[in-house]
Write a protein that holds these residues in place. Sequence first.
Motif, mmCIF file in Angstrom:
data_model
loop_
_atom_site.group_PDB
_atom_site.id
_atom_site.type_symbol
_atom_site.label_atom_id
_atom_site.label_comp_id
_atom_site.label_asym_id
_atom_site.label_seq_id
_atom_site.Cartn_x
_atom_site.Cartn_y
_atom_site.Cartn_z
ATOM 1 N N TYR A 198 4.200 -5.903 15.761
ATOM 2 C CA TYR A 198 2.819 -5.892 15.270
ATOM 3 C C TYR A 198 2.504 -4.589 14.548
ATOM 4 N N LEU A 199 2.886 -3.471 15.133
ATOM 5 C CA LEU A 199 2.596 -2.173 14.532
ATOM 6 C C LEU A 199 3.272 -2.032 13.169
ATOM 7 N N ARG A 200 4.489 -2.541 13.055
ATOM 8 C CA ARG A 200 5.194 -2.459 11.774
ATOM 9 C C ARG A 200 4.567 -3.391 10.739
ATOM 10 N N LEU A 201 4.222 -4.612 11.154
ATOM 11 C CA LEU A 201 3.564 -5.545 10.234
ATOM 12 C C LEU A 201 2.215 -4.995 9.781
ATOM 13 N N MET A 202 1.459 -4.439 10.727
ATOM 14 C CA MET A 202 0.127 -3.953 10.394
ATOM 15 C C MET A 202 0.197 -2.695 9.529
ATOM 16 N N THR A 203 1.234 -1.893 9.707
ATOM 17 C CA THR A 203 1.410 -0.726 8.850
ATOM 18 C C THR A 203 1.577 -1.155 7.396
ATOM 19 N N GLU A 204 2.442 -2.142 7.160
ATOM 20 C CA GLU A 204 2.629 -2.643 5.793
ATOM 21 C C GLU A 204 1.359 -3.305 5.279
ATOM 22 N N HIS A 205 0.665 -4.002 6.163
ATOM 23 C CA HIS A 205 -0.588 -4.661 5.799
ATOM 24 C C HIS A 205 -1.614 -3.619 5.353
ATOM 25 N N HIS A 206 -1.718 -2.542 6.102
ATOM 26 C CA HIS A 206 -2.654 -1.464 5.753
ATOM 27 C C HIS A 206 -2.265 -0.806 4.426
ATOM 28 N N LYS A 207 -0.982 -0.616 4.193
ATOM 29 C CA LYS A 207 -0.553 -0.010 2.932
ATOM 30 C C LYS A 207 -0.996 -0.865 1.753
ATOM 31 N N GLY A 208 -0.846 -2.186 1.886
ATOM 32 C CA GLY A 208 -1.322 -3.085 0.845
ATOM 33 C C GLY A 208 -2.829 -3.017 0.694
ATOM 34 N N GLY A 209 -3.529 -2.929 1.814
ATOM 35 C CA GLY A 209 -4.986 -2.837 1.787
ATOM 36 C C GLY A 209 -5.466 -1.548 1.138
ATOM 37 N N VAL A 210 -4.782 -0.446 1.421
ATOM 38 C CA VAL A 210 -5.142 0.835 0.808
ATOM 39 C C VAL A 210 -4.972 0.756 -0.704
ATOM 40 N N HIS A 211 -3.882 0.133 -1.147
ATOM 41 C CA HIS A 211 -3.638 -0.021 -2.588
ATOM 42 C C HIS A 211 -4.774 -0.795 -3.254
ATOM 43 N N MET A 212 -5.221 -1.869 -2.620
ATOM 44 C CA MET A 212 -6.317 -2.667 -3.161
ATOM 45 C C MET A 212 -7.626 -1.879 -3.144
ATOM 46 N N ALA A 213 -7.898 -1.193 -2.038
ATOM 47 C CA ALA A 213 -9.149 -0.443 -1.927
ATOM 48 C C ALA A 213 -9.202 0.694 -2.939
ATOM 49 N N GLU A 214 -8.076 1.344 -3.182
ATOM 50 C CA GLU A 214 -8.039 2.388 -4.205
ATOM 51 C C GLU A 214 -8.329 1.787 -5.581
ATOM 52 N N GLY A 215 -7.860 0.554 -5.802
ATOM 53 C CA GLY A 215 -8.151 -0.124 -7.058
ATOM 54 C C GLY A 215 -9.630 -0.374 -7.233
ATOM 55 N N CYS A 216 -10.306 -0.788 -6.165
ATOM 56 C CA CYS A 216 -11.750 -1.017 -6.243
ATOM 57 C C CYS A 216 -12.491 0.296 -6.442
ATOM 58 N N ALA A 217 -12.065 1.334 -5.736
ATOM 59 C CA ALA A 217 -12.730 2.633 -5.882
ATOM 60 C C ALA A 217 -12.677 3.111 -7.325
ATOM 61 N N ALA A 218 -11.607 2.722 -8.036
ATOM 62 C CA ALA A 218 -11.457 3.143 -9.432
ATOM 63 C C ALA A 218 -12.123 2.185 -10.410
ATOM 64 N N LYS A 219 -12.145 0.884 -10.099
ATOM 65 C CA LYS A 219 -12.554 -0.130 -11.069
ATOM 66 C C LYS A 219 -13.901 -0.784 -10.788
ATOM 67 N N CYS A 220 -14.322 -0.841 -9.536
ATOM 68 C CA CYS A 220 -15.569 -1.539 -9.201
ATOM 69 C C CYS A 220 -16.770 -0.769 -9.758
ATOM 70 N N THR A 221 -17.873 -1.492 -9.975
ATOM 71 C CA THR A 221 -19.077 -0.870 -10.524
ATOM 72 C C THR A 221 -20.238 -0.856 -9.533
ATOM 73 N N VAL A 222 -20.184 -1.686 -8.506
ATOM 74 C CA VAL A 222 -21.244 -1.710 -7.496
ATOM 75 C C VAL A 222 -21.004 -0.555 -6.529
ATOM 76 N N GLU A 223 -21.900 0.393 -6.495
ATOM 77 C CA GLU A 223 -21.651 1.635 -5.767
ATOM 78 C C GLU A 223 -21.446 1.411 -4.274
ATOM 79 N N VAL A 224 -22.208 0.506 -3.665
ATOM 80 C CA VAL A 224 -22.056 0.299 -2.230
ATOM 81 C C VAL A 224 -20.691 -0.307 -1.911
ATOM 82 N N GLU A 225 -20.154 -1.100 -2.827
ATOM 83 C CA GLU A 225 -18.819 -1.667 -2.626
ATOM 84 C C GLU A 225 -17.751 -0.588 -2.811
ATOM 85 N N LYS A 226 -17.952 0.289 -3.789
ATOM 86 C CA LYS A 226 -17.029 1.412 -3.977
ATOM 87 C C LYS A 226 -16.995 2.307 -2.738
#
Length: 208
Positions: free
Chosen positions: A155-183
Amino acid sequence: MRRAGWIAGGAAAVLVAVGAVTFAVAGDAGDAASDGAGVEVPAASSADAGFARDMAVHHQQAVEMSYIVRDRTDDVEVRRLAYDIAQTQANQRGMLLGWLTLWGLPKVSSDPPMTWMGMSGAPSKGDGALMPGMATDAELERLGELRGRAAEVYYLRLMTEHHKGGVHMAEGCAAKCTVEVEKRLARGMVEAQESEIRLMAEMVRERS
């Protein structure tokens, strides 16, 4: 009975969270179309909408994995982490879906996942792994078959990879999204999940 109570509590928290952010989003949306009441909302093809849709799916799997391991181990530390991840990501998922409802946008898209980030097609892993970091159907099945220390480490190994993917997506939103509360939510996801990645690395070392 414990799972039913957990789910009910999480659902109540989601409703509260969605209600709390509704007015904030209405006054904080980026340029796009108007909903007819003077509120500017993102377009269906925007990064804001794409992130909300894709991260809702990504989070749902994290919740599912956390429920699975919770029933496969008696380890207090792992069960506490799984509970925290499930509660946090269920609440955030409720916010993301609530924003899509507020914006009057569909919760699913005909475009492939991650299109809003300039990516196309599913990850090479396939087998149910729709986005980076997501576990395959076979990996979820294996997690459900393991018990004790083996289940904890897997579980810890699966969730680590899952979080890495999530961080990549969240960084994308922080850079590209326009709604400030979502950023702001996306930036908070990056900080929290990077912290949990470090914690899980230490937990794996302790169990190896």
